[in-house]
Design a protein around this motif. Structure first.
Motif, short mmCIF file in Angstrom:
data_model
loop_
_atom_site.label_atom_id
_atom_site.label_comp_id
_atom_site.label_asym_id
_atom_site.label_seq_id
_atom_site.Cartn_x
_atom_site.Cartn_y
_atom_site.Cartn_z
N UNK A 2 7.68 -0.24 11.09
CA UNK A 2 6.81 0.61 10.63
C UNK A 2 5.82 -0.29 9.49
N UNK A 3 4.54 -0.08 9.65
CA UNK A 3 3.61 -0.64 8.88
C UNK A 3 3.89 -0.95 7.38
N UNK A 4 4.59 0.13 6.64
CA UNK A 4 4.80 -0.11 5.36
C UNK A 4 5.90 -1.25 5.24
N UNK A 5 6.84 -1.14 6.25
CA UNK A 5 7.54 -2.38 5.93
C UNK A 5 7.16 -3.64 6.24
N UNK A 6 6.46 -3.79 7.42
CA UNK A 6 5.74 -5.07 7.50
C UNK A 6 4.77 -5.59 6.21
N UNK A 11 3.89 -8.80 1.81
CA UNK A 11 3.70 -9.17 0.26
C UNK A 11 4.74 -10.09 -0.21
N UNK A 12 5.96 -9.91 -0.14
CA UNK A 12 6.85 -10.76 -0.54
C UNK A 12 6.98 -12.10 -0.04
N UNK A 13 6.31 -12.44 0.93
CA UNK A 13 6.08 -13.81 1.62
C UNK A 13 4.80 -14.61 0.92
N UNK A 14 3.99 -13.72 0.76
CA UNK A 14 2.65 -14.14 0.09
C UNK A 14 3.03 -14.61 -1.68
N UNK A 15 3.74 -13.73 -2.38
CA UNK A 15 4.06 -13.89 -3.30
C UNK A 15 4.70 -15.13 -3.64
N UNK A 56 -0.20 1.33 -2.13
CA UNK A 56 -0.14 2.58 -2.94
C UNK A 56 -0.81 4.05 -2.43
N UNK A 57 -2.05 3.61 -1.59
CA UNK A 57 -2.73 4.84 -0.76
C UNK A 57 -1.61 5.38 0.20
N UNK A 58 -0.63 4.61 0.65
CA UNK A 58 0.12 5.24 1.64
C UNK A 58 1.40 6.12 0.89
N UNK A 59 1.66 5.56 -0.29
CA UNK A 59 2.46 6.38 -1.25
C UNK A 59 2.05 7.65 -1.64
N UNK A 60 0.81 7.70 -1.89
CA UNK A 60 0.05 8.82 -2.49
C UNK A 60 -0.04 9.82 -1.44
N UNK A 61 -0.21 9.42 -0.07
CA UNK A 61 -0.49 10.45 0.95
C UNK A 61 0.74 10.96 1.49
N UNK A 62 2.04 10.34 1.14
CA UNK A 62 3.26 10.77 1.81
C UNK A 62 3.66 11.95 0.94
#
Length: 62
Positions: A2-6, A11-15, A56-62
């Motif tokens: 799923x896109x959110x997981x990817x 995000x974790x890798x970039x940090x 954030x947008x995905x969380x708001x739309x869920x």
């Protein structure tokens, strides 16, 4: 996957990469190298901000 997981994984890798660049920038003696590290960190910050906004947008739309 799923896109959110990817996105969360990326995000974790970039940090982690950004954190390493920060250490390298602090240890660099050459000003040109320091500038390169900082420019890379700024680009990563932009990507991190974009990913955070998408999540954030995905969380708001869920």
């Amino acid at each position: 996957m799923d896109e959110k997981l990817i996105l969360s994984y990326n995000l974790a890798s970039l940090k982690m990469i950004r954190s390493n660049l920060h250490v390298y920038a602090l240890e660099a003696v050459d000003g040109v190298a320091q500038k390169g590290y900082h420019e890379s960190m700024m680009k990563i910050d932009e990507i991190i901000q974009t990913i955070n906004q998408v999540l954030k947008n995905e969380n708001q739309s869920s």
